[in-house]
Design a protein around this motif. Structure first.
Motif, PDB file in Angstrom:
ATOM      1  N   LYS A  15       0.840  -1.133  -0.074  1.00  8.99           N
ATOM      2  CA  LYS A  15      -0.103  -0.192  -0.114  1.00  8.99           C
ATOM      3  C   LYS A  15       0.943   1.186  -0.064  1.00  8.99           C
ATOM      4  CE  LYS A  15      -4.076  -2.258   2.401  1.00  8.99           C
ATOM      5  NZ  LYS A  15      -3.765  -3.547   2.115  1.00  8.99           N
ATOM      6  N   MET A  16       1.830   1.309  -0.957  1.00 11.95           N
ATOM      7  CA  MET A  16       2.869   2.182  -1.093  1.00 11.95           C
ATOM      8  C   MET A  16       2.492   3.098  -2.355  1.00 11.95           C
ATOM      9  SD  MET A  16       6.896   2.293  -0.288  1.00 11.95           S
ATOM     10  CE  MET A  16       6.961   1.648   1.071  1.00 11.95           C
ATOM     11  N   SER A  17       2.753   4.480  -2.312  1.00  6.87           N
ATOM     12  CA  SER A  17       2.494   5.183  -3.443  1.00  6.87           C
ATOM     13  C   SER A  17       3.723   5.349  -4.226  1.00  6.87           C
ATOM     14  CB  SER A  17       2.005   6.499  -3.161  1.00  6.87           C
ATOM     15  OG  SER A  17       2.697   7.162  -2.649  1.00  6.87           O
ATOM     16  N   LEU A  18       3.581   5.682  -5.671  1.00 12.29           N
ATOM     17  CA  LEU A  18       4.863   5.893  -6.151  1.00 12.29           C
ATOM     18  C   LEU A  18       5.708   7.150  -5.650  1.00 12.29           C
ATOM     19  CD1 LEU A  18       6.017   4.736  -8.837  1.00 12.29           C
ATOM     20  CD2 LEU A  18       4.923   6.743 -10.118  1.00 12.29           C
ATOM     21  N   ASN A  19       4.891   8.159  -5.118  1.00 14.99           N
ATOM     22  CA  ASN A  19       5.738   9.321  -4.597  1.00 14.99           C
ATOM     23  C   ASN A  19       6.394   8.845  -3.227  1.00 14.99           C
ATOM     24  OD1 ASN A  19       5.010  11.407  -6.416  1.00 14.99           O
ATOM     25  ND2 ASN A  19       3.061  11.656  -5.353  1.00 14.99           N
ATOM     26  N   GLU A  20       5.756   8.033  -2.481  1.00 12.10           N
ATOM     27  CA  GLU A  20       6.425   7.569  -1.190  1.00 12.10           C
ATOM     28  C   GLU A  20       7.635   6.699  -1.583  1.00 12.10           C
ATOM     29  OE1 GLU A  20       5.116   5.165   2.780  1.00 12.10           O
ATOM     30  OE2 GLU A  20       3.718   5.614   1.345  1.00 12.10           O
ATOM     31  N   LEU A  21       7.415   5.672  -2.610  1.00 15.30           N
ATOM     32  CA  LEU A  21       8.573   4.878  -2.759  1.00 15.30           C
ATOM     33  C   LEU A  21       9.667   5.694  -3.470  1.00 15.30           C
ATOM     34  CD1 LEU A  21       9.725   2.256  -2.683  1.00 15.30           C
ATOM     35  CD2 LEU A  21       8.811   1.711  -5.040  1.00 15.30           C
ATOM     36  N   SER A  22       9.433   6.579  -4.222  1.00 18.78           N
ATOM     37  CA  SER A  22      10.490   7.545  -4.769  1.00 18.78           C
ATOM     38  C   SER A  22      11.263   8.307  -3.766  1.00 18.78           C
ATOM     39  CB  SER A  22       9.783   8.543  -5.797  1.00 18.78           C
ATOM     40  OG  SER A  22      10.781   9.576  -6.144  1.00 18.78           O
ATOM     41  N   ASP A  23      10.615   8.970  -2.613  1.00 20.37           N
ATOM     42  CA  ASP A  23      11.200   9.386  -1.356  1.00 20.37           C
ATOM     43  C   ASP A  23      12.407   8.340  -0.725  1.00 20.37           C
ATOM     44  OD1 ASP A  23      10.090  11.788  -2.375  1.00 20.37           O
ATOM     45  OD2 ASP A  23       8.466  11.866  -0.774  1.00 20.37           O
ATOM     46  N   LYS A  24      11.525   7.278  -0.589  1.00 16.56           N
ATOM     47  CA  LYS A  24      12.430   6.436   0.311  1.00 16.56           C
ATOM     48  C   LYS A  24      13.777   5.830  -0.394  1.00 16.56           C
ATOM     49  CE  LYS A  24       8.786   4.480   3.426  1.00 16.56           C
ATOM     50  NZ  LYS A  24       8.313   3.377   4.069  1.00 16.56           N
ATOM     51  N   VAL A  25      13.446   5.687  -1.929  1.00 11.37           N
ATOM     52  CA  VAL A  25      14.606   5.159  -2.442  1.00 11.37           C
ATOM     53  C   VAL A  25      15.415   6.206  -3.050  1.00 11.37           C
ATOM     54  CG1 VAL A  25      15.280   3.951  -4.758  1.00 11.37           C
ATOM     55  CG2 VAL A  25      13.134   3.136  -3.259  1.00 11.37           C
ATOM     56  N   GLY A  26      15.048   7.363  -3.068  1.00 11.16           N
ATOM     57  CA  GLY A  26      16.128   8.434  -3.478  1.00 11.16           C
ATOM     58  C   GLY A  26      16.153   8.364  -5.038  1.00 11.16           C
ATOM     59  N   ILE A  27      15.228   8.134  -5.633  1.00 11.40           N
ATOM     60  CA  ILE A  27      15.321   8.148  -7.477  1.00 11.40           C
ATOM     61  C   ILE A  27      14.142   9.001  -7.941  1.00 11.40           C
ATOM     62  CG2 ILE A  27      16.531   6.074  -7.655  1.00 11.40           C
ATOM     63  CD1 ILE A  27      14.063   4.760  -8.825  1.00 11.40           C
ATOM     64  N   THR A  28      14.006   9.860  -8.988  1.00 14.67           N
ATOM     65  CA  THR A  28      13.134  10.615  -9.420  1.00 14.67           C
ATOM     66  C   THR A  28      12.049   9.788  -9.602  1.00 14.67           C
ATOM     67  OG1 THR A  28      13.824  10.483 -11.626  1.00 14.67           O
ATOM     68  CG2 THR A  28      14.808  12.173 -10.351  1.00 14.67           C
ATOM     69  N   LEU A  29      10.397  10.456  -9.627  1.00 17.08           N
ATOM     70  CA  LEU A  29       9.502   9.808 -10.495  1.00 17.08           C
ATOM     71  C   LEU A  29       9.621   9.252 -11.363  1.00 17.08           C
ATOM     72  CD1 LEU A  29       6.815  12.207  -8.440  1.00 17.08           C
ATOM     73  CD2 LEU A  29       6.950   9.654  -8.066  1.00 17.08           C
ATOM     74  N   SER A  30      10.027  10.113 -12.420  1.00 18.50           N
ATOM     75  CA  SER A  30      10.060   9.712 -13.986  1.00 18.50           C
ATOM     76  C   SER A  30      11.047   8.442 -14.134  1.00 18.50           C
ATOM     77  CB  SER A  30      10.689  10.616 -14.804  1.00 18.50           C
ATOM     78  OG  SER A  30      12.025  11.170 -14.360  1.00 18.50           O
ATOM     79  N   ASN A  31      12.080   8.096 -13.344  1.00 16.26           N
ATOM     80  CA  ASN A  31      13.117   6.941 -13.369  1.00 16.26           C
ATOM     81  C   ASN A  31      12.238   5.698 -12.691  1.00 16.26           C
ATOM     82  OD1 ASN A  31      15.029   8.148 -14.776  1.00 16.26           O
ATOM     83  ND2 ASN A  31      16.225   8.641 -12.967  1.00 16.26           N
ATOM     84  N   LEU A  32      11.730   6.095 -11.603  1.00 19.08           N
ATOM     85  CA  LEU A  32      10.652   5.133 -10.852  1.00 19.08           C
ATOM     86  C   LEU A  32       9.638   4.507 -11.837  1.00 19.08           C
ATOM     87  CD1 LEU A  32      10.774   3.093  -8.393  1.00 19.08           C
ATOM     88  CD2 LEU A  32       9.277   5.036  -7.260  1.00 19.08           C
ATOM     89  N   SER A  33       9.100   5.356 -12.422  1.00 19.39           N
ATOM     90  CA  SER A  33       8.045   5.277 -13.156  1.00 19.39           C
ATOM     91  C   SER A  33       8.352   4.370 -14.632  1.00 19.39           C
ATOM     92  CB  SER A  33       7.322   6.362 -13.854  1.00 19.39           C
ATOM     93  OG  SER A  33       6.238   6.215 -14.735  1.00 19.39           O
ATOM     94  N   ILE A  34       9.722   4.656 -15.116  1.00 21.99           N
ATOM     95  CA  ILE A  34      10.220   3.680 -16.180  1.00 21.99           C
ATOM     96  C   ILE A  34      10.347   2.678 -15.817  1.00 21.99           C
ATOM     97  CG2 ILE A  34      12.320   3.787 -17.717  1.00 21.99           C
ATOM     98  CD1 ILE A  34      12.435   6.635 -18.017  1.00 21.99           C
ATOM     99  N   LEU A  35      10.851   2.269 -14.624  1.00 22.77           N
ATOM    100  CA  LEU A  35      11.369   1.023 -13.994  1.00 22.77           C
ATOM    101  C   LEU A  35       9.798  -0.055 -13.887  1.00 22.77           C
ATOM    102  CD1 LEU A  35      13.480  -0.984 -12.879  1.00 22.77           C
ATOM    103  CD2 LEU A  35      13.090   0.042 -10.528  1.00 22.77           C
ATOM    104  N   LYS A  36       9.062   0.800 -13.159  1.00 16.68           N
ATOM    105  CA  LYS A  36       7.741   0.079 -12.864  1.00 16.68           C
ATOM    106  C   LYS A  36       7.140  -0.259 -14.094  1.00 16.68           C
ATOM    107  CE  LYS A  36       4.007   2.509 -11.707  1.00 16.68           C
ATOM    108  NZ  LYS A  36       2.641   2.384 -12.017  1.00 16.68           N
ATOM    109  N   ASN A  37       6.980   0.473 -15.115  1.00 16.18           N
ATOM    110  CA  ASN A  37       6.550   0.258 -16.349  1.00 16.18           C
ATOM    111  C   ASN A  37       7.407  -0.873 -17.442  1.00 16.18           C
ATOM    112  OD1 ASN A  37       4.292   1.785 -16.050  1.00 16.18           O
ATOM    113  ND2 ASN A  37       5.168   3.641 -16.583  1.00 16.18           N
ATOM    114  N   GLY A  38       8.278  -1.263 -16.765  1.00 16.77           N
ATOM    115  CA  GLY A  38       9.298  -2.223 -17.712  1.00 16.77           C
ATOM    116  C   GLY A  38       9.889  -1.595 -18.688  1.00 16.77           C
ATOM    117  N   LYS A  39      10.115  -0.385 -18.787  1.00 16.24           N
ATOM    118  CA  LYS A  39      10.859   0.137 -19.913  1.00 16.24           C
ATOM    119  C   LYS A  39      12.142   0.550 -19.653  1.00 16.24           C
ATOM    120  CE  LYS A  39       6.708   2.309 -21.854  1.00 16.24           C
ATOM    121  NZ  LYS A  39       6.289   1.440 -22.927  1.00 16.24           N
ATOM    122  N   ALA A  40      12.673   0.040 -18.474  1.00 14.44           N
ATOM    123  CA  ALA A  40      14.075   0.199 -18.066  1.00 14.44           C
ATOM    124  C   ALA A  40      14.947  -0.668 -19.029  1.00 14.44           C
ATOM    125  CB  ALA A  40      14.421   0.322 -16.412  1.00 14.44           C
TER     126      ALA A  40
END
Length: 69
Positions: A15-40
């Motif tokens: 139950k974690m949002s993309l914003n929350e994970l981005s903050d905890k991991v320390g990577i940008t939302l756009s890079n996390l989104s690329i990873l999440k969508n399988g485009k990395a």
């Protein structure tokens, strides 16, 4: 691609949002989104480590291998 990224599945289970994970991991939302969508094309071990720590999971929970058809 034979490697499937299941970050979105683990985020839903935790139950974690993309914003929350981005903050905890320390990577940008756009890079996390690329990873999440399988485009990395690659992921740093350091980033995978931070994702696993934030989601309290194992690398195998985030990455999956499927044979190409």
């Amino acid at each position: 691609m034979a490697i499937i990224v299941n970050v979105d599945v683990m985020m839903a289970k935790r139950k974690m949002s993309l914003n929350e994970l981005s903050d905890k991991v320390g990577i940008t939302l756009s890079n996390l989104s690329i990873l999440k969508n399988g485009k990395a094309k690659a992921i740093r071990i350091e980033t995978l480590n931070a994702i696993c720590k934030a989601l309290d999971c194992q690398p195998g929970d985030v990455l999956e291998y499927r044979e190409d058809e």
